[in-house]
Design a protein around this motif. Sequence first.
Motif, PDB file in Angstrom:
ATOM      1  N   ALA A  23       0.831  -1.209   0.000  1.00 12.79           N
ATOM      2  CA  ALA A  23       0.000   0.000   0.000  1.00 12.79           C
ATOM      3  C   ALA A  23       0.863   1.255   0.000  1.00 12.79           C
ATOM      4  O   ALA A  23       0.570   2.236  -0.699  1.00 12.79           O
ATOM      5  CB  ALA A  23      -0.923  -0.005   1.222  1.00 12.79           C
ATOM      6  N   TYR A  24       1.971   1.233   0.769  1.00 10.53           N
ATOM      7  CA  TYR A  24       2.877   2.385   0.830  1.00 10.53           C
ATOM      8  C   TYR A  24       3.517   2.636  -0.539  1.00 10.53           C
ATOM      9  O   TYR A  24       3.533   3.779  -1.029  1.00 10.53           O
ATOM     10  CB  TYR A  24       3.958   2.149   1.884  1.00 10.53           C
ATOM     11  CG  TYR A  24       5.049   3.183   1.857  1.00 10.53           C
ATOM     12  CD1 TYR A  24       4.869   4.427   2.462  1.00 10.53           C
ATOM     13  CD2 TYR A  24       6.258   2.938   1.200  1.00 10.53           C
ATOM     14  CE1 TYR A  24       5.860   5.399   2.418  1.00 10.53           C
ATOM     15  CE2 TYR A  24       7.255   3.899   1.152  1.00 10.53           C
ATOM     16  CZ  TYR A  24       7.050   5.127   1.758  1.00 10.53           C
ATOM     17  OH  TYR A  24       8.024   6.088   1.707  1.00 10.53           O
ATOM     18  N   VAL A  25       4.058   1.583  -1.174  1.00  6.35           N
ATOM     19  CA  VAL A  25       4.736   1.735  -2.463  1.00  6.35           C
ATOM     20  C   VAL A  25       3.759   2.236  -3.527  1.00  6.35           C
ATOM     21  O   VAL A  25       4.073   3.151  -4.307  1.00  6.35           O
ATOM     22  CB  VAL A  25       5.397   0.408  -2.894  1.00  6.35           C
ATOM     23  CG1 VAL A  25       5.931   0.512  -4.331  1.00  6.35           C
ATOM     24  CG2 VAL A  25       6.545   0.050  -1.944  1.00  6.35           C
ATOM     25  N   HIS A  26       2.560   1.665  -3.547  1.00  7.81           N
ATOM     26  CA  HIS A  26       1.563   2.099  -4.535  1.00  7.81           C
ATOM     27  C   HIS A  26       1.159   3.559  -4.330  1.00  7.81           C
ATOM     28  O   HIS A  26       0.959   4.297  -5.299  1.00  7.81           O
ATOM     29  CB  HIS A  26       0.339   1.186  -4.469  1.00  7.81           C
ATOM     30  CG  HIS A  26       0.573  -0.156  -5.092  1.00  7.81           C
ATOM     31  ND1 HIS A  26      -0.380  -1.142  -5.146  1.00  7.81           N
ATOM     32  CD2 HIS A  26       1.680  -0.698  -5.702  1.00  7.81           C
ATOM     33  CE1 HIS A  26       0.111  -2.213  -5.750  1.00  7.81           C
ATOM     34  NE2 HIS A  26       1.367  -1.962  -6.090  1.00  7.81           N
ATOM     35  N   LYS A  27       1.054   3.972  -3.072  1.00 10.56           N
ATOM     36  CA  LYS A  27       0.685   5.372  -2.789  1.00 10.56           C
ATOM     37  C   LYS A  27       1.806   6.306  -3.244  1.00 10.56           C
ATOM     38  O   LYS A  27       1.551   7.370  -3.828  1.00 10.56           O
ATOM     39  CB  LYS A  27       0.444   5.545  -1.288  1.00 10.56           C
ATOM     40  CG  LYS A  27       0.082   6.982  -0.855  1.00 10.56           C
ATOM     41  CD  LYS A  27      -1.290   7.377  -1.351  1.00 10.56           C
ATOM     42  CE  LYS A  27      -1.821   8.646  -0.714  1.00 10.56           C
ATOM     43  NZ  LYS A  27      -1.007   9.842  -0.956  1.00 10.56           N
ATOM     44  N   GLN A  28       3.064   5.931  -2.987  1.00 10.18           N
ATOM     45  CA  GLN A  28       4.203   6.745  -3.427  1.00 10.18           C
ATOM     46  C   GLN A  28       4.261   6.838  -4.952  1.00 10.18           C
ATOM     47  O   GLN A  28       4.569   7.897  -5.512  1.00 10.18           O
ATOM     48  CB  GLN A  28       5.511   6.152  -2.888  1.00 10.18           C
ATOM     49  CG  GLN A  28       5.648   6.188  -1.372  1.00 10.18           C
ATOM     50  CD  GLN A  28       5.793   7.600  -0.837  1.00 10.18           C
ATOM     51  OE1 GLN A  28       6.748   8.293  -1.148  1.00 10.18           O
ATOM     52  NE2 GLN A  28       4.832   8.044  -0.048  1.00 10.18           N
ATOM     53  N   MET A  29       3.919   5.739  -5.616  1.00  8.24           N
ATOM     54  CA  MET A  29       3.886   5.750  -7.087  1.00  8.24           C
ATOM     55  C   MET A  29       2.758   6.653  -7.582  1.00  8.24           C
ATOM     56  O   MET A  29       2.927   7.423  -8.534  1.00  8.24           O
ATOM     57  CB  MET A  29       3.708   4.315  -7.608  1.00  8.24           C
ATOM     58  CG  MET A  29       4.945   3.441  -7.424  1.00  8.24           C
ATOM     59  SD  MET A  29       4.634   1.671  -7.713  1.00  8.24           S
ATOM     60  CE  MET A  29       4.015   1.699  -9.395  1.00  8.24           C
ATOM     61  N   GLN A  30       1.604   6.568  -6.901  1.00  6.29           N
ATOM     62  CA  GLN A  30       0.452   7.387  -7.283  1.00  6.29           C
ATOM     63  C   GLN A  30       0.751   8.872  -7.133  1.00  6.29           C
ATOM     64  O   GLN A  30       0.316   9.702  -7.945  1.00  6.29           O
ATOM     65  CB  GLN A  30      -0.755   6.993  -6.408  1.00  6.29           C
ATOM     66  CG  GLN A  30      -2.053   7.697  -6.767  1.00  6.29           C
ATOM     67  CD  GLN A  30      -3.181   7.274  -5.825  1.00  6.29           C
ATOM     68  OE1 GLN A  30      -3.151   6.203  -5.240  1.00  6.29           O
ATOM     69  NE2 GLN A  30      -4.166   8.121  -5.697  1.00  6.29           N
ATOM     70  N   ASP A  31       1.515   9.209  -6.108  1.00  5.99           N
ATOM     71  CA  ASP A  31       1.868  10.617  -5.851  1.00  5.99           C
ATOM     72  C   ASP A  31       3.056  11.084  -6.683  1.00  5.99           C
ATOM     73  O   ASP A  31       3.490  12.234  -6.564  1.00  5.99           O
ATOM     74  CB  ASP A  31       2.180  10.822  -4.355  1.00  5.99           C
ATOM     75  CG  ASP A  31       0.944  10.639  -3.481  1.00  5.99           C
ATOM     76  OD1 ASP A  31      -0.174  10.678  -4.029  1.00  5.99           O
ATOM     77  OD2 ASP A  31       1.105  10.458  -2.258  1.00  5.99           O
ATOM     78  N   GLY A  32       3.605  10.189  -7.494  1.00  2.00           N
ATOM     79  CA  GLY A  32       4.713  10.562  -8.360  1.00  2.00           C
ATOM     80  C   GLY A  32       6.056  10.618  -7.674  1.00  2.00           C
ATOM     81  O   GLY A  32       7.025  11.175  -8.212  1.00  2.00           O
TER      82      GLY A  32
END
Length: 314
Positions: free
Chosen positions: A23-32
Amino acid sequence: MKKKVTLDSIEKRGFTSYEEEVAYVHKQMQDGLLTPMKSSATNDRYPPLYLKYWMTTEEKQDYSDELNHLHYALDPTYYLSHQKEYEKVRSFVLALQQYLSRPHQKGKVSAREGAYEIFGYEKVFDENKHLLAHLGLSLEDLDFYETVEPIAYYTNGLFQNALIVENSSPYFTIRDLLLHHQTTFLGESFDTIIYGAGHRIESTLKEAKLSFLPYDLEKCRFYYCGDIDYEGLSIFDNARKLLPMKPFDAMYRLMLDHATNRKLTLMKEKQTQPSDDVYTCFAPDLRSRMQEVLKSGYYIPQEMINRRDLEDAS
């Protein structure tokens, strides 16, 4: 600015589960902030994560040149070594520079009036207490004066015996009784009641000295009463250093009497401790009773006494 990071380094954040890590990695990817290096392999878990990423990092802005070319009245030394702090107040500093660089009317104005003229918002100095000090300036340098909350008080005109109370309820009660011509409270005569306003006591007493200019303060006897807790005693401790005063023992004693055999409320944690010698201001019997309550972890509010107590004792 981008730098390479590995999944191993990301995992060092200490996730409690793989689901939390994903969830953390996906959120960081989503935020660029993270971009997977698709040429790298993925791990062997589900859902899979890439083993390497590009991490976008915030590039530090260097304001040294700007700071070194501020108006000569503004000292850049502090902000040159605290540029993150400068970034937060930069718009205020630049507005202050514009103000100092242009002609403006001479003559004293209040700090809030001056703040509005400079920044278009009157509470800049209230909300940024160290702004001027970090620039080597003071309000006086700008021809501004500080204001405090207006003092609330009532006097029948004699101003010989004044009682300062910490809280608003006893202030309004005693003021009303004075307005109804009662002058004796718990065996002591008073002609003036002052609302100390808790921790605002310093500004209250500064304002009192101006408000009572027609009177001779040295001829007036000041008494104080507040809550029986460490905070309340600290307020009295500070007040007596600003203006000679005694605790109103009779009111404190009645508060303790009323508290006997009553369920008290626990004191708030992390209260400011008064100096040890503040207890010597009270009568010995009163001192020991107060310390007993305080050591037990409870407190007695000033509102333990009400209008009926004061009327009956008059």
